[in-house]
Scaffold this active site. Structure first.
Site, PDB file in Angstrom:
ATOM      1  N   GLU A 186     -19.593  35.903  -9.717  1.00 22.82           N
ATOM      2  CA  GLU A 186     -18.715  35.585  -9.510  1.00 22.82           C
ATOM      3  C   GLU A 186     -17.937  36.876  -9.002  1.00 22.82           C
ATOM      4  O   GLU A 186     -17.520  36.414  -8.252  1.00 22.82           O
ATOM      5  CB  GLU A 186     -17.866  34.553 -11.124  1.00 22.82           C
ATOM      6  N   GLU A 197     -22.450  29.058 -17.736  1.00 18.59           N
ATOM      7  CA  GLU A 197     -21.615  28.810 -18.592  1.00 18.59           C
ATOM      8  C   GLU A 197     -21.528  27.200 -19.162  1.00 18.59           C
ATOM      9  O   GLU A 197     -21.359  26.554 -20.309  1.00 18.59           O
ATOM     10  CB  GLU A 197     -19.876  28.401 -17.330  1.00 18.59           C
TER      11      GLU A 197
END
Length: 258
Positions: free
Chosen positions: A133, A113
């Site tokens: 995640e 990210e």
């Protein structure tokens, strides 16, 4: 040892995440040091372009799962506090100056990210990216909103749902990165790109970046509002605590679906 190396050169600066023993995970004091360095970089008129990379064999492993496991054990929120559901990470996209992510090794979770938060991404041929995640019982943050705007919804759905590792060639094909180079060429190529940008008129560069960022942020508040309540449910779940704890204990997680 500093957890961030910040080196100024002629017209550009190199920011190196420096927690190699933790695969440059975003824990400890690295985020505070990085934000301070970006503030200095923004204020220095001689600095025109930033390059972000990592030390050792990783670019960035994202959330420090050992720290997350400690938070889970103490009953705190696994992902920390996300005010008003907003999940912008650090100041790469908010800086008026361009940033180049030189992805030298694995870039997963928050590491993927922060690379997405940069304006240009190039990648070593032996690196990979991924949004792991779901393997830890949580959801991606920044990538949930911005990855579809970078690569399109189909590729983004694959990355966000499967938690698969995306090798360099695939990342290039999908547009996650603009270029793949051999490992020894990564930083020299990033410097070449930085120098090309630095030769251009600074106001033109700043204006161009502002326009690109305006497009990426268009109507994104609707995404944040929806994400806020979904993420709150996921982060407060038993699975969100189980994921980091299983990682810390080196075992497979046992999902409860609650």
């Amino acid at each position: 040892m500093s957890e961030l190396l910040y080196e100024k050169h002629d017209g550009y600066a190199i920011f190196t995440l420096n927690r190699p023993e933790r695969l440059n995970a975003l824990g400890g004091g690295v985020m505070e040091q990085l934000n301070e360095a970006i503030e200095d970089f923004n204020a220095d008129p001689k600095m025109r372009v930033g390059i972000l990379t990592g030390s050792g064999r990783a670019f960035c492993a994202g959330m420090d799962l050992k720290e997350a496991a400690d938070r889970a054990a103490s009953g705190d929120a696994v992902g920390g506090v996300r005010p008003e559901g907003r999940v912008e990470l650090m100041g790469f996209s908010r800086s008026p100056k361009p940033f180049i992510a030189a992805i030298n090794g694995l870039a997963v979770g928050g590491g993927c990210e922060i690379a997405l938060d940069c304006d240009i991404r190039i990648m070593s041929s032996d690196a990979y990216v991924g949004l792991f995640e779901p393997k830890r019982g949580i959801m991606a943050g920044y990538a949930m909103h911005h990855l579809p705007r970078v690569v399109g919804s189909t590729a983004a759905a694959y990355m966000l749902l499967t938690a698969d590792a995306i090798e360099a060639d695939q990342a290039l094909e999908w547009g996650v990165v603009s270029e793949v180079v051999e490992p020894e060429r990564l930083i020299p190529r990033a410097v070449e790109i930085a120098q090309m940008i630095a030769e251009n008129a600074p106001l033109s560069v700043h204006g161009t970046k502002a326009e690109i960022q305006a497009w990426r942020m268009a109507s994104i508040d609707d995404n944040y509002r929806l994400y806020q309540w979904i993420d709150a449910v996921v982060l407060d779940s038993e699975d969100a605590r189980e994921g980091p704890q299983a990682f810390a204990e080196k075992r497979d997680p046992v999902w409860q679906g609650r």
